[in-house]
Design a protein around this motif. Structure first.
Motif, PDB file in Angstrom:
ATOM      1  N   THR A   1      38.440  42.921  42.385  1.00  0.00           N
ATOM      2  CA  THR A   1      39.775  42.843  41.802  1.00  0.00           C
ATOM      3  C   THR A   1      40.394  41.462  42.026  1.00  0.00           C
ATOM      4  N   LYS A   2      40.286  40.985  43.285  1.00  0.00           N
ATOM      5  CA  LYS A   2      40.856  39.670  43.584  1.00  0.00           C
ATOM      6  C   LYS A   2      40.117  38.560  42.846  1.00  0.00           C
ATOM      7  N   THR A   3      38.816  38.695  42.752  1.00  0.00           N
ATOM      8  CA  THR A   3      38.038  37.686  42.030  1.00  0.00           C
ATOM      9  C   THR A   3      38.444  37.626  40.566  1.00  0.00           C
ATOM     10  N   LYS A   4      38.565  38.821  39.952  1.00  0.00           N
ATOM     11  CA  LYS A   4      38.964  38.871  38.552  1.00  0.00           C
ATOM     12  C   LYS A   4      40.374  38.321  38.365  1.00  0.00           C
ATOM     13  N   ALA A   5      41.278  38.669  39.331  1.00  0.00           N
ATOM     14  CA  ALA A   5      42.647  38.166  39.238  1.00  0.00           C
ATOM     15  C   ALA A   5      42.676  36.642  39.352  1.00  0.00           C
ATOM     16  N   ALA A   6      41.868  36.105  40.294  1.00  0.00           N
ATOM     17  CA  ALA A   6      41.796  34.650  40.458  1.00  0.00           C
ATOM     18  C   ALA A   6      41.234  33.990  39.200  1.00  0.00           C
ATOM     19  N   GLU A   7      40.202  34.605  38.645  1.00  0.00           N
ATOM     20  CA  GLU A   7      39.622  34.062  37.412  1.00  0.00           C
ATOM     21  C   GLU A   7      40.644  34.069  36.284  1.00  0.00           C
ATOM     22  N   ALA A   8      41.399  35.201  36.191  1.00  0.00           N
ATOM     23  CA  ALA A   8      42.401  35.298  35.138  1.00  0.00           C
ATOM     24  C   ALA A   8      43.501  34.250  35.329  1.00  0.00           C
ATOM     25  N   GLU A   9      43.938  34.091  36.608  1.00  0.00           N
ATOM     26  CA  GLU A   9      44.969  33.100  36.879  1.00  0.00           C
ATOM     27  C   GLU A   9      44.473  31.682  36.584  1.00  0.00           C
ATOM     28  N   GLY A  10      43.187  31.430  36.990  1.00  0.00           N
ATOM     29  CA  GLY A  10      42.609  30.120  36.696  1.00  0.00           C
ATOM     30  C   GLY A  10      42.517  29.862  35.207  1.00  0.00           C
TER      31      GLY A  10
END
Length: 304
Positions: A201-210
């Motif tokens: 979840t955090k990885t996907k959120a970071a990717e989305a934010e990036g």
């Protein structure tokens, strides 16, 4: 006449002693003075009275037996076994029947040897395994026992038809500890799954934010380029318009500095109308105005 009657009775008794029957599923072992002589098959048979006698009757039908015993694993855990064994005489051959009849003193001795052999084979196998492996090795235990007993039972005249482990259980203390291990493993697996899910979840959120930042930066870059191009075009059009206006005024024999003066006054007027109360300090002297017009005029000449 009496002698004939006595003779008839004797003959009848001898015939009755010579005739014997053997039930279906069994054979009779005949001995002569204690030595094996022959076997009698099912049905009506004859033997020599007073010389041949039936030593025992051997059944070749299937027999079953229930066993209950304990074994100890490699890590010193008690395992309780409940088994069902099915066995029978190997065949009806004379040699096999002799082994069945004379290998053991009686059936009780044979049963004791058979039970101890099964238990010993199971215990030897279990002693090499850990308690956590036993429940998963039910078929392996059965195969091991059959492999160990087949040759030995054949020497005794029998063979093992089937062996079923009906129940394999542990002591209450062991069961409680196993339950705790299972519960802890489940908690560990749940925690690992939850951690993996949180990481994803955090990885996907970071990717989305990036990606959002990247898209925003690209958009800002494009907007800046467009604004710069707009300002450049505006300035270019202003310069082109001023140049055209200057040429027209020169053709009309008018002073081109009038354009600059007009732009100067328009700018002051715009400041005054849109300044929203801001104070603008201007040097209104004739010298400053003349200097400003000269600067504007030199800039215009450079554009041309």
């Amino acid at each position: 006449m009496v002698q004939i009657s006595v003779l008839f009775v004797v003959v009848l008794i001898l015939i009755l002693l010579a005739v014997t029957t053997v039930r279906q599923g069994t054979v009779a072992v005949i001995t002569v003075f204690g030595k094996f002589q022959r076997i009698l098959r099912p049905g009506l048979n004859f033997k020599i009275p007073f010389i041949e006698r039936i030593y025992m009757r051997v059944s070749y039908q299937n027999r079953s037996m229930e066993l209950k015993f304990q074994a100890i694993t490699q890590d010193q855990a008690n395992v309780n076994f409940s088994a069902m064994m099915l066995y029978a005489v190997l065949n009806q051959e004379s040699e096999t029947i002799q082994n069945v009849a004379f290998k053991f003193v009686d059936d009780r001795s044979f049963m004791q040897a058979l039970i101890r052999s099964v238990e010993g084979s199971v215990r030897a196998f279990v002693a090499t395994k850990k308690q956590s492996e036993i429940l998963q090795l039910r078929m392996e235990i059965i195969h091991h026992v059959k492999e160990q007993l087949d040759k030995q039972l054949e020497d005794w005249g029998y063979h093992l038809l089937d062996l079923q482990m009906n129940d394999i259980s542990f002591d209450e203390v062991i069961l409680q500890s196993m339950a705790k291990v299972v519960a802890s493993n489940n908690l560990k697996a749940a925690a690992e799954n939850e951690g993996q899910a949180l990481l994803i979840t955090k990885t996907k959120a970071a990717e989305a934010e990036g990606n959002a930042i990247k898209i925003s930066a690209e958009a800002e870059k494009l907007a800046s380029q467009l604004r710069g191009q707009g300002v450049a075009l505006f300035r270019e059009e202003v310069a082109r318009g001023m140049a055209i206006a200057a040429r027209e005024m020169e053709n009309a024999n008018l002073d081109a500095s009038f354009i600059l003066f007009s732009m100067w006054t328009d700018a002051i007027k715009h400041f005054a109308e849109n300044g929203k109360g801001n104070t603008i300090f201007l040097d209104g002297s004739a010298e400053n105005m003349q200097r400003t017009l000269q600067q504007l005029q030199s800039t215009l000449q450079k554009k041309n």
